[in-house]
Design a protein around this motif. Structure first.
Motif, PDB file in Angstrom:
ATOM      1  N   THR A 114       0.873  -1.355  -0.106  1.00 22.16           N
ATOM      2  CA  THR A 114      -0.073  -0.014   0.126  1.00 22.16           C
ATOM      3  C   THR A 114       1.034   1.282  -0.197  1.00 22.16           C
ATOM      4  N   MET A 115       0.264   2.297  -0.329  1.00 19.49           N
ATOM      5  CA  MET A 115       1.101   3.671  -0.314  1.00 19.49           C
ATOM      6  C   MET A 115       1.703   3.967   0.982  1.00 19.49           C
ATOM      7  N   MET A 116       0.859   3.642   2.234  1.00 20.76           N
ATOM      8  CA  MET A 116       1.298   3.974   3.533  1.00 20.76           C
ATOM      9  C   MET A 116       2.501   2.984   3.926  1.00 20.76           C
ATOM     10  N   ASP A 145       2.238  12.969  -6.280  1.00 24.07           N
ATOM     11  CA  ASP A 145       1.168  12.959  -5.180  1.00 24.07           C
ATOM     12  C   ASP A 145       0.130  12.101  -5.682  1.00 24.07           C
ATOM     13  N   VAL A 146      -0.079  11.598  -6.957  1.00 23.55           N
ATOM     14  CA  VAL A 146      -1.043  10.582  -7.237  1.00 23.55           C
ATOM     15  C   VAL A 146      -2.241  11.214  -6.978  1.00 23.55           C
ATOM     16  N   SER A 199       1.380  10.072   3.289  1.00 18.06           N
ATOM     17  CA  SER A 199       1.406   8.710   3.263  1.00 18.06           C
ATOM     18  C   SER A 199       0.979   8.295   2.086  1.00 18.06           C
ATOM     19  N   ASP A 200       0.530   9.261   1.115  1.00 15.42           N
ATOM     20  CA  ASP A 200       0.063   8.992  -0.153  1.00 15.42           C
ATOM     21  C   ASP A 200       0.813   9.299  -1.471  1.00 15.42           C
ATOM     22  N   HIS A 201       2.153   9.491  -1.223  1.00 11.36           N
ATOM     23  CA  HIS A 201       2.972  10.097  -2.416  1.00 11.36           C
ATOM     24  C   HIS A 201       3.788   8.976  -2.951  1.00 11.36           C
ATOM     25  N   VAL A 202       4.324   9.121  -4.153  1.00  9.12           N
ATOM     26  CA  VAL A 202       5.052   8.139  -5.031  1.00  9.12           C
ATOM     27  C   VAL A 202       6.658   9.018  -4.878  1.00  9.12           C
TER      28      VAL A 202
END
Length: 373
Positions: free
Chosen positions: A45-47, A282-283, A123-126
């Protein structure tokens, strides 16, 4: 293995902000299961991907998570799956933006050590190039340890109106790679964003910070004392079930709803920037997901049970929904889930919020015709 960017006597505490709702990725991401808890890019998951960038065995402290009370079980389960127990999980009764979310772990850390440093990350960035991120952290470390509030300026690869910008100022004396912040600029028009990119001295503000907990609290006391007062009271009366920390609700909810940028960074004289090019996204939309995922020879990004015939530059995403067959489509997004199906041009990705608003207002059900947009 990347070089360890941490002095032996200084521990950097990763603070992972995991309270967002991610509604721009509807219908996949929803309030009960927002995008940070979904494996959008990798099998993690992204986190989880965020936490894995800064593991304890490479010199970082155990992560601190700030999330919502409704996601407590999800946070614990996903961290346990990686054998990365968090040192604390702060569970907000409701969101009060990033200033308050960062204040809780800052106060908690100061209960334990005077010189704690926090690496604050959504928590939700690449971040595709983790080595470059680590090198930027190493450059930022002396400034942060000296009390400067460091923001990482993301390389502005193109003119983007959805991000804030940081204007790079003069070099910080004696600290290579670190610069004063000349100013923060909120989301500009396209014409202004194009001048920023051409100038080269402006960077996207991705919301990643390296902060001394003490210095941050001192600046908060000066510029946003009501945030500090509310969080201090909420923490002093918190319910603690190690590692879970439940701030007292009424006190926490009395905090002003302010981002760290508005509350502190745009006012302080201690703001500095470290520019970094690290494959960041940041998707924040389906278009952004299409841009960062692998694509086939026709530019199609496909996940799940989908096929194409004479189709180009599409995102086809299936999770728990019916399969997709795309014939002759170009530059489209089709998302199929158990919660709903979304079909739109890629160019309209930022408008998903209009759909979400209609769904929340009860217009989207089996007995009514589909709402017209």
């Amino acid at each position: 293995m990347p070089e360890q960017p941490v002095d032996s006597h200084i521990a950097i505490h990763p603070v992972i902000l995991s309270g967002g709702s991610g509604t721009r990725l509807w219908p996949l991401s929803q309030s009960k299961r927002p995008k940070q808890f979904i494996p959008l890019i990798t099998d993690k998951t992204m986190m989880q991907d965020t936490a894995l960038r800064l593991p304890a065995h490479e010199g970082f402290a155990e992560p601190i998570i700030v999330s919502s009370a409704g996601h407590a079980d999800t946070v614990i389960e996903q961290m346990r799956d990686m054998d990365m127990p968090p040192s604390a999980v702060f569970l907000e009764p409701a969101g009060r933006n990033t200033a308050a979310a960062i204040t809780l772990p800052a106060l908690w850390l100061l209960e334990q050590q005077d010189d704690a440093l926090m690496l604050v990350m959504p928590s939700d960035h690449v971040i595709a190039d983790v080595d470059s991120f680590r090198r930027a952290i190493a450059l930022a470390l002396p400034a942060a340890a000296d009390g400067q509030l460091v923001v990482f300026g993301i390389h502005a690869a193109h003119a983007e109106t959805g991000y804030g910008y940081i204007a790079q100022g003069a070099p910080l004396p004696g600290v290579p790679g670190v610069y004063e912040v000349a100013k923060f600029v909120e989301k500009p028009t396209l014409a202004v964003a194009e001048t920023f990119v051409a100038d080269g001295g402006y960077h996207w503000n991705g919301g990643i910070f390296l902060l001394s907990a003490r210095s941050y609290i001192e600046e908060l006391r000066q510029w946003a004392p009501e945030v500090l007062r509310a969080c201090a009271e909420a923490l002093s009366n918190a319910r603690r079930e190690n590692p879970l920390v439940y701030p007292e609700a009424s006190a926490f909810l009395s905090s002003p709803d302010l981002s760290i940028d508005y509350a502190v960074m745009e006012k302080t004289q201690k703001a500095v920037v470290v520019p970094v090019e690290m494959g960041w996204s940041d998707v924040g939309s389906w278009e952004a997901l299409w841009a960062v995922r692998d694509r086939d020879e026709n530019g199609n990004c496909i996940k799940g049970a989908a096929l194409t015939v004479d189709a180009q530059r599409n995102l086809l995403y299936v999770e728990d929904g019916p399969p997709i067959a795309a014939l002759g489509l170009e530059d489209m997004i089709v998302v199929s889930t158990a919660s709903g199906i979304l079909v739109m041009p890629r160019s309209r990705s930022q408008d998903v919020k209009k759909v979400v608003e209609l769904v929340k207002s009860g217009h989207f059900n089996a007995s009514d015709p589909a709402p017209s947009l």
